[in-house]
Design a protein around this motif. Structure first.
Motif, PDB file in Angstrom:
ATOM      1  N   CYS A  33       0.836  -1.207   0.000  1.00 22.41           N
ATOM      2  CA  CYS A  33       0.000   0.000   0.000  1.00 22.41           C
ATOM      3  C   CYS A  33       0.867   1.253   0.000  1.00 22.41           C
ATOM      4  CB  CYS A  33      -0.933  -0.003   1.209  1.00 22.41           C
ATOM      5  SG  CYS A  33      -2.295  -1.184   1.112  1.00 22.41           S
ATOM      6  N   ARG A  34       1.913   1.241   0.804  1.00 20.28           N
ATOM      7  CA  ARG A  34       2.807   2.397   0.857  1.00 20.28           C
ATOM      8  C   ARG A  34       3.531   2.597  -0.474  1.00 20.28           C
ATOM      9  NH1 ARG A  34       6.228   0.604   4.454  1.00 20.28           N
ATOM     10  NH2 ARG A  34       4.909   1.204   6.191  1.00 20.28           N
ATOM     11  N   ASP A  35       4.017   1.504  -1.050  1.00 22.99           N
ATOM     12  CA  ASP A  35       4.766   1.594  -2.294  1.00 22.99           C
ATOM     13  C   ASP A  35       3.899   2.084  -3.451  1.00 22.99           C
ATOM     14  OD1 ASP A  35       6.890   0.627  -0.881  1.00 22.99           O
ATOM     15  OD2 ASP A  35       6.886  -1.372  -1.784  1.00 22.99           O
ATOM     16  N   HIS A  36       2.659   1.626  -3.515  1.00 23.51           N
ATOM     17  CA  HIS A  36       1.801   1.940  -4.661  1.00 23.51           C
ATOM     18  C   HIS A  36       1.008   3.225  -4.484  1.00 23.51           C
ATOM     19  CE1 HIS A  36       2.183  -1.670  -7.243  1.00 23.51           C
ATOM     20  NE2 HIS A  36       2.470  -2.291  -6.115  1.00 23.51           N
ATOM     21  N   PHE A  37       0.705   3.623  -3.227  1.00 22.66           N
ATOM     22  CA  PHE A  37      -0.206   4.747  -3.028  1.00 22.66           C
ATOM     23  C   PHE A  37       0.414   5.902  -2.250  1.00 22.66           C
ATOM     24  CE2 PHE A  37      -2.743   0.831  -3.389  1.00 22.66           C
ATOM     25  CZ  PHE A  37      -3.393   1.115  -4.581  1.00 22.66           C
ATOM     26  N   GLY A  38       1.704   5.825  -1.927  1.00 24.76           N
ATOM     27  CA  GLY A  38       2.441   6.957  -1.379  1.00 24.76           C
ATOM     28  C   GLY A  38       1.852   7.534  -0.112  1.00 24.76           C
ATOM     29  N   ASP A  39       1.600   8.852  -0.130  1.00 25.86           N
ATOM     30  CA  ASP A  39       1.120   9.549   1.063  1.00 25.86           C
ATOM     31  C   ASP A  39      -0.241   9.055   1.538  1.00 25.86           C
ATOM     32  OD1 ASP A  39       3.397  11.072   1.087  1.00 25.86           O
ATOM     33  OD2 ASP A  39       2.498  12.773   0.026  1.00 25.86           O
ATOM     34  N   ASP A  40      -1.023   8.499   0.648  1.00 30.82           N
ATOM     35  CA  ASP A  40      -2.334   7.954   1.027  1.00 30.82           C
ATOM     36  C   ASP A  40      -2.242   6.498   1.473  1.00 30.82           C
ATOM     37  OD1 ASP A  40      -3.777  10.257   0.587  1.00 30.82           O
ATOM     38  OD2 ASP A  40      -4.177   9.789  -1.510  1.00 30.82           O
ATOM     39  N   GLY A  41      -1.035   5.968   1.615  1.00 31.61           N
ATOM     40  CA  GLY A  41      -0.865   4.551   1.890  1.00 31.61           C
ATOM     41  C   GLY A  41      -1.594   4.067   3.130  1.00 31.61           C
ATOM     42  N   ALA A  42      -1.525   4.836   4.234  1.00 33.13           N
ATOM     43  CA  ALA A  42      -2.175   4.404   5.478  1.00 33.13           C
ATOM     44  C   ALA A  42      -3.693   4.363   5.328  1.00 33.13           C
ATOM     45  CB  ALA A  42      -1.782   5.328   6.625  1.00 33.13           C
ATOM     46  N   ILE A  43      -4.253   5.380   4.639  1.00 32.36           N
ATOM     47  CA  ILE A  43      -5.700   5.413   4.456  1.00 32.36           C
ATOM     48  C   ILE A  43      -6.141   4.322   3.489  1.00 32.36           C
ATOM     49  CG2 ILE A  43      -7.638   6.816   3.655  1.00 32.36           C
ATOM     50  CD1 ILE A  43      -6.129   9.271   4.630  1.00 32.36           C
ATOM     51  N   VAL A  44      -5.383   4.117   2.416  1.00 34.89           N
ATOM     52  CA  VAL A  44      -5.713   3.042   1.477  1.00 34.89           C
ATOM     53  C   VAL A  44      -5.643   1.691   2.187  1.00 34.89           C
ATOM     54  CG1 VAL A  44      -4.980   1.839  -0.615  1.00 34.89           C
ATOM     55  CG2 VAL A  44      -5.014   4.331  -0.566  1.00 34.89           C
ATOM     56  N   PHE A  45      -4.638   1.529   3.054  1.00 38.98           N
ATOM     57  CA  PHE A  45      -4.585   0.284   3.812  1.00 38.98           C
ATOM     58  C   PHE A  45      -5.815   0.131   4.692  1.00 38.98           C
ATOM     59  CE2 PHE A  45      -3.456  -2.067   7.694  1.00 38.98           C
ATOM     60  CZ  PHE A  45      -3.237  -3.307   7.125  1.00 38.98           C
ATOM     61  N   GLY A  46      -6.349   1.255   5.191  1.00 40.76           N
ATOM     62  CA  GLY A  46      -7.593   1.190   5.955  1.00 40.76           C
ATOM     63  C   GLY A  46      -8.727   0.604   5.129  1.00 40.76           C
ATOM     64  N   TRP A  47      -8.814   0.997   3.857  1.00 39.38           N
ATOM     65  CA  TRP A  47      -9.841   0.420   2.991  1.00 39.38           C
ATOM     66  C   TRP A  47      -9.560  -1.047   2.682  1.00 39.38           C
ATOM     67  CZ3 TRP A  47     -14.292   2.565   2.717  1.00 39.38           C
ATOM     68  CH2 TRP A  47     -14.426   3.958   2.799  1.00 39.38           C
ATOM     69  N   VAL A  48      -8.296  -1.379   2.503  1.00 39.53           N
ATOM     70  CA  VAL A  48      -7.941  -2.786   2.299  1.00 39.53           C
ATOM     71  C   VAL A  48      -8.304  -3.599   3.538  1.00 39.53           C
ATOM     72  CG1 VAL A  48      -5.990  -4.376   1.950  1.00 39.53           C
ATOM     73  CG2 VAL A  48      -6.137  -2.271   0.615  1.00 39.53           C
ATOM     74  N   LEU A  49      -8.061  -3.016   4.720  1.00 42.05           N
ATOM     75  CA  LEU A  49      -8.451  -3.681   5.962  1.00 42.05           C
ATOM     76  C   LEU A  49      -9.961  -3.835   6.052  1.00 42.05           C
ATOM     77  CD1 LEU A  49      -7.696  -4.827   8.742  1.00 42.05           C
ATOM     78  CD2 LEU A  49      -7.855  -2.494   9.637  1.00 42.05           C
ATOM     79  N   ALA A  50     -10.697  -2.853   5.500  1.00 43.80           N
ATOM     80  CA  ALA A  50     -12.158  -2.977   5.494  1.00 43.80           C
ATOM     81  C   ALA A  50     -12.579  -4.238   4.749  1.00 43.80           C
ATOM     82  CB  ALA A  50     -12.784  -1.740   4.849  1.00 43.80           C
ATOM     83  N   SER A  51     -11.919  -4.522   3.638  1.00 39.76           N
ATOM     84  CA  SER A  51     -12.247  -5.745   2.910  1.00 39.76           C
ATOM     85  C   SER A  51     -11.886  -6.980   3.739  1.00 39.76           C
ATOM     86  CB  SER A  51     -11.506  -5.777   1.564  1.00 39.76           C
ATOM     87  OG  SER A  51     -10.114  -5.983   1.744  1.00 39.76           O
ATOM     88  N   HIS A  52     -10.796  -6.890   4.501  1.00 36.56           N
ATOM     89  CA  HIS A  52     -10.397  -7.974   5.397  1.00 36.56           C
ATOM     90  C   HIS A  52     -11.527  -8.300   6.372  1.00 36.56           C
ATOM     91  CE1 HIS A  52      -8.443  -9.655   9.018  1.00 36.56           C
ATOM     92  NE2 HIS A  52      -7.427 -10.021   8.255  1.00 36.56           N
ATOM     93  N   GLN A  53     -12.103  -7.268   6.957  1.00 37.49           N
ATOM     94  CA  GLN A  53     -13.122  -7.477   7.976  1.00 37.49           C
ATOM     95  C   GLN A  53     -14.473  -7.836   7.376  1.00 37.49           C
ATOM     96  OE1 GLN A  53     -10.432  -7.694  10.183  1.00 37.49           O
ATOM     97  NE2 GLN A  53     -12.322  -7.648  11.360  1.00 37.49           N
ATOM     98  N   VAL A  54     -14.763  -7.330   6.179  1.00 28.58           N
ATOM     99  CA  VAL A  54     -15.987  -7.760   5.510  1.00 28.58           C
ATOM    100  C   VAL A  54     -15.908  -9.251   5.204  1.00 28.58           C
ATOM    101  CG1 VAL A  54     -17.345  -7.571   3.392  1.00 28.58           C
ATOM    102  CG2 VAL A  54     -16.569  -5.507   4.567  1.00 28.58           C
ATOM    103  N   GLY A  55     -14.739  -9.691   4.716  1.00 36.78           N
ATOM    104  CA  GLY A  55     -14.542 -11.119   4.496  1.00 36.78           C
ATOM    105  C   GLY A  55     -14.670 -11.907   5.779  1.00 36.78           C
TER     106      GLY A  55
END
Length: 446
Positions: A368-390
């Motif tokens: 997430c950090r490598d691909h989305f830079g400064d938004d990496g932490a927030i993008v990881f939050g959305w990725v984590l959302a998919s983790h918890q939905v699953g």
């Protein structure tokens, strides 16, 4: 020959250079974050050992109880990206302290429930929002704000604190529920979360500049003070949704979200929620089964820290493929291992599975950090959302499978197949942009 003063050489910059260096403030922030994550994780340890007591007392089906767990898991993930943005606006200390208070309130109020909808409100809504406000996106925020060097390692340690806290609390919750009742167990968990609040208010700081320092391992002053958005700037919801809109245009985001959804399905939704009742179906005492999950937590600590170390040095995509592949194989064998007592093959599964429990987090955060830079932490939050939905879908689905078929076997096999698919998805992710390379070089030199 002139005399040399007796105290010559003990003053000035050289004397200061010989003084032992103080521990960098970033490490104290990491310690407090670790303890806070363990405190928040304490209530999330409860569902697996309270399903049977709630079923016995109120007569609610496992599907109904699993529905509350499902909401908890889903909100844990869906709240995460907004919490990451709130930390940008209001600071980590305020958000984390408020989240712990919400966890304590939700767990404490659970003792008064007598209807299933009240369980959903307390256990699902309040605790889900509280734990989601300091989920693994909190880990990504701490690492991004306070560290340049050792990011993978620190991510691994903090992640292990969250996951290990959930599992190590299990024997304590199981003992309290069996020795007294489930209400005593939930009150104990509420006090555990509440006790962490003063420590957070005292020691946790939002940014290095707040205490006149720089990020650990910063290559230059300019690099050290670089931050994505100044505190208080912009709308938290707007920032979170904007990061999602931008990331959702990329194939990498959907691959990361898909693999992490399977990660949640095969850990929190399946093993954490249903391993204890599944083992109890085979005659194993609840306290023994909870103890096995605690052992998973102990080995998870070693496995996740090691994964962070590997992430600093190896291709994160290939690490994910290995982790998911091995997890899938282990789940395929689990139905043959469950019995009324602990035996060597079961212990081998527990150790093996524990090493892989959340080893997926450090490489996912790094991607997430490598691909989305400064938004990496927030993008990881959305990725984590998919983790918890699953996780939430599988927690609910597995409870329904148990009610309909009388067995958990179908759930184990299905999750194993999903993990194999996640391993293939991880290999499809392309390499990150070149901006990640200089930082990785500094990490390895530090």
């Amino acid at each position: 020959m002139p005399q040399i003063p007796a105290r010559s050489g003990l003053r000035g910059p050289h004397a200061r250079a010989r003084r032992p260096a103080r521990i960098h403030r970033a490490w104290w922030v990491a310690v407090v974050a670790f303890i806070a994550l363990v405190g928040a994780a304490s209530f999330r340890a409860a569902p697996g050992v309270l399903i049977d007591p709630l079923h016995a007392e109120f007569g609610w089906s496992r599907g109904v109880i699993s529905g509350a767990v499902s909401l908890n898991l889903a909100l844990y993930g869906l709240t995460s990206p907004f919490a990451a943005a709130l930390m940008e606006r209001f600071g980590m200390r305020k958000v984390v302290a408020s989240a712990l208070l919400l966890v304590a309130a939700g767990s404490g109020l659970t003792v008064f429930i007598n209807e299933s909808w009240q369980l959903v409100v307390c256990w699902g809504l309040l605790v889900g929002l509280g734990t989601g406000s300091m989920a693994l996106a909190f880990v990504a925020t701490v690492v991004d704000r306070w560290f340049v060097a050792r990011r993978g390692l620190v991510t691994g340690v903090l992640t292990a604190g969250s996951a290990t806290g959930q599992l190590v609390f299990l024997p304590l919750v199981a003992w309290a529920a069996e020795r007294h009742d489930w209400r005593t167990a939930t009150l104990a968990v509420a006090f555990a979360a509440l006790a962490v609040v003063p420590l957070v208010l005292w020691l946790l700081r939002d940014r290095p500049r707040d205490v006149g320092t720089t990020r650990y391992g910063a290559g230059s002053e300019e690099d050290a003070v670089q931050e994505a958005v100044p505190a208080g700037a912009g709308s938290a919801a707007g920032r979170a949704l904007g990061a999602l809109r931008s990331a959702a245009r990329t194939k990498t985001f959907w691959l990361l979200a898909g693999t992490f959804a399977i990660c949640g399905a095969s850990t929190n939704g399946l093993i954490q929620t249903h391993f204890v009742p599944a083992a109890h179906d085979h005659g194993m005492p609840v306290t023994t089964a909870a103890g096995l999950l605690a052992v998973i937590g102990i080995f998870d600590l070693a496995g996740t820290v090691a994964s962070g170390w590997f992430t600093d040095r190896y291709d994160s995509r290939r690490l994910l493929a290995v982790y998911y592949g091995l997890r899938g194989v282990s789940l395929m064998f689990l139905p043959m291992l469950l019995a009324d007592a602990v035996h060597p093959p079961m212990l081998f599964f527990i150790v093996f599975y524990g090493l892989d429990w959340v080893a997926t987090v450090p490489p996912t955060v790094a991607l997430c950090r490598d691909h989305f830079g400064d938004d990496g932490a927030i993008v990881f939050g959305w990725v984590l959302a998919s983790h918890q939905v699953g996780a939430g879908l599988v927690a609910l689905g597995t409870g329904v499978i148990r009610d309909v078929t009388g067995s958990y076997d179908t759930a184990w096999y299905t999750s194993g197949a999903l993990c194999a698919a996640a391993a293939l998805m991880a290999l499809v992710i392309h390499r990150g942009p070149e901006r990640a390379r200089p930082e990785q070089a500094r990490e390895l030199q530090a």
